[in-house]
Design an enzyme around this catalytic site. Sequence first.
Site, mmCIF file in Angstrom:
data_model
loop_
_atom_site.group_PDB
_atom_site.id
_atom_site.type_symbol
_atom_site.label_atom_id
_atom_site.label_comp_id
_atom_site.label_asym_id
_atom_site.label_seq_id
_atom_site.Cartn_x
_atom_site.Cartn_y
_atom_site.Cartn_z
ATOM 1 N N PRO A 356 -7.727 49.484 59.599
ATOM 2 C CG PRO A 356 -8.674 49.666 61.646
ATOM 3 C CD PRO A 356 -7.721 48.695 60.755
ATOM 4 N N PRO A 357 -8.328 53.075 59.124
ATOM 5 C CG PRO A 357 -9.819 54.549 57.636
ATOM 6 C CD PRO A 357 -9.619 53.228 58.501
ATOM 7 N N GLY A 358 -6.089 55.403 60.495
ATOM 8 C CA GLY A 358 -5.701 55.969 61.760
ATOM 9 C C GLY A 358 -4.970 55.105 62.797
ATOM 10 C CB THR A 362 0.987 56.786 56.322
ATOM 11 O OG1 THR A 362 -0.172 56.304 55.679
ATOM 12 C CG2 THR A 362 1.999 57.456 55.326
ATOM 13 C CB SER A 678 -20.343 37.772 60.456
ATOM 14 O OG SER A 678 -20.637 39.248 60.306
ATOM 15 C CE LYS A 721 -17.383 40.882 62.466
ATOM 16 N NZ LYS A 721 -17.941 39.612 61.964
#
Length: 784
Positions: A356-358, A362, A678, A721
């Site tokens: 996920p982002p963050g 990078t 799910s 999750k």
Amino acid sequence: MPETASIKLPEIVPLYPLKEMVAFPYMVITLYLSREELPIYEESAKYDNLIILIKAREGDVGTSAKTLHEIGTACKIIQLSRLAEGGAKVVLEGLARVRVLSVHGFPIMLAEVELVREFTEKTMVSEALVSSLNALLKIALSYGKPLPDDVMKMIDFIDNPARLSDLVALYVNLPPEEQQVLLETVDPIDRLKKVYMQLTSEVQRLQIKGEVQAEVTKKVGKTQKEYLLREQMKQIQEELGEDDSRIGEMNDLKKKIESAGMPDEVRKIADKELKRLERINSASPEYTVSRTYLDYLTGMPWQVSTPDNRDINQAEIVLNEDHYDLKKVKERILEYLAVRTLKEKMKGPILCFVGPPGVGKTSLGKSIARTLGRKFIRISLGGMRDEAEIRGHRRTYIGALPGRIIQEIYRAGSNNPVFMLDEVDKIGIDFRGDPASALLEVLDPEQNFSFTDHYLDVPFDLTNVMFITTANILDPIPPALKDRMEVITLSGYTTEEKQHIAVKYLIPREVEENGLSLNPPQFTEDTIARVVNDYTREAGVRNLQRNIASICRKVAKEITQGKPLRTTITPELAEEFLGPRKFFNEAAAEKDRAGVVTGLAWTETGGDIIFVEATRMKGKGDLILTGSLGDVMKESARAALSFVQANGKEWIIPDNAFSDMNIHIHVPAGSIPKDGPSAGITMTTAIVSLMTGRLARRDVAMTGEISLTGRVLAIGGLKEKVLAARRAGVKKVVLPDRNKQDLEDIPEGVLQDLELVFVRDVREAISEVLLAEGMEGTITGAAN
């Protein structure tokens, strides 16, 4: 020349197949024979020096009539001369067309043949064709067609269409297969018409060729004149000491080519381009194009590499300094260094960081480059739609440039950088090509040793480059591209990990960025925990960094306004700076209700909790689904309803309970699209809770796909999750039994805070979530 009627052939005649030519009657043929081919011609002495020459069918030379054409030419051996090398030279004269009836014998083939009789009577059509053919031949001769003088004299006296057509066919440039068609055309008039059409095409071609040659000669004469003038001007300029800069520029380019370390094939191309550049006027646009191309060729790091830092212990220290946790990634980098230490030449790995982002994908690339001591290159692939961005443009286009791969390596000046291709899952595709397909060669260690950019048009070795790609999800990446990459998953951070990252990395960075280094504020542990829990709800730490930056900016503002310095940031002060809390503990804040069940979902930004609400009203037994559900999620809802209808007696649900009622299932946050299988057991539990009136525990979350028989199937994104359940204050999580093996990815601290229940059947999940007591009775409205 012999006439067909006077020719007598034996019943059996030697046969010699021709591969790439056709023999015609009245034709004098010279052949050079090898030792293996000589016996068949010696054998022909027994048959009055006669032999049959026939063309084999294309691509096939054999010993049966099926491998040969039907029509050939009977020839007379005029001369047979042995050569010193061991072969022989034979001269033959074509006599007449023959039809091959059968072939036997090997290696000396004997054929049973019959003469092909030709009948010609003089008509106005034949005379017109003969005269037209003579005229066309003279026109062809005027355009430079190489026809011997004796042939032209002979043609003037030939009025037999059969002989004339055969003679002309020899001097028209036709492929062997078309010559064979003429040989097999028995009717002389038809053959004459075909030859006339072929000769007409030949004359037209010669006319066009003559016009083109005249134009080219004119232009070449002008070019030669310009070249001579330019050379004279160059000599005059050298005598006068002018244009030294041009000469110096050429010398500089020669030195660059010599010192660039190019492969031999590339060096030849560069030398050829330099010679071309020397002849181009510097005011011509071609000069700039050629000069730019040479600049790229000489500036590429063909043999330039940066030395790798092979101290594994030091590398581990650097990785730990830059990033917290991420054990799998760090282990993979250290493994690469270890192999590089033991083996000098190795193919660079293709790593793909998915998460996920963050979460630091990078920045991890920069850290890897710093660890290895290599240069770092990053390009973003998000929204890229033009294949030329990867492979470059061909130099025939105005403003052509190399692709981003070659451009960035050229700028880096090293052939072994760490090359990060960011957002590989967001590449587009349109009429300009498919950049993802262009990346297949770049990211394949078995192919990229000779990557050819369209602009450079020479191979460049990319095997020393360490490619790293990043993506939020794997699904949009084409399977062929995904197969070339080693996928490393970066999951979201736990609350404790976020607090640790904030203390060690984020707060010192934002204090420095906002000019508070002289008077750095101190963040208490409670303050950081408050910001993490009440103001962020994410898998990464990007929003956490923004909130810390916001606090630092407000402290900087107060300092510039002359207000008293606040050295300690308390939870109350953080709330004053950031405003009211933005996120609440959904599961803990709500009471238990019938028909409302807590579920778990996975998104691009990490895990999240969802609430599945079910209600019923009078109707015709329809199922209503709302909440921006995808097709897969809708199918899960239908499967859940079918399961409950089929097994309702287990929960004392009457058979006719569904016949006069409509069931409505809703997943809140309706503006956000949701999909996936799910939520199957969540929907099943919500329907059972609705129909029985049993309350569903809000502090129990569940996830799992169901089958029509009630089996609970495995799901993906378990760690995300479970972390989402912990953030929401859930106490118990119901999971598929098949996901037990995924527990090793979940931090130990998370497992201690949650009770995990693994189930194989949806009935087990229902008993864990629904309360046996506290029945609400018949539900007639929405589950409130």
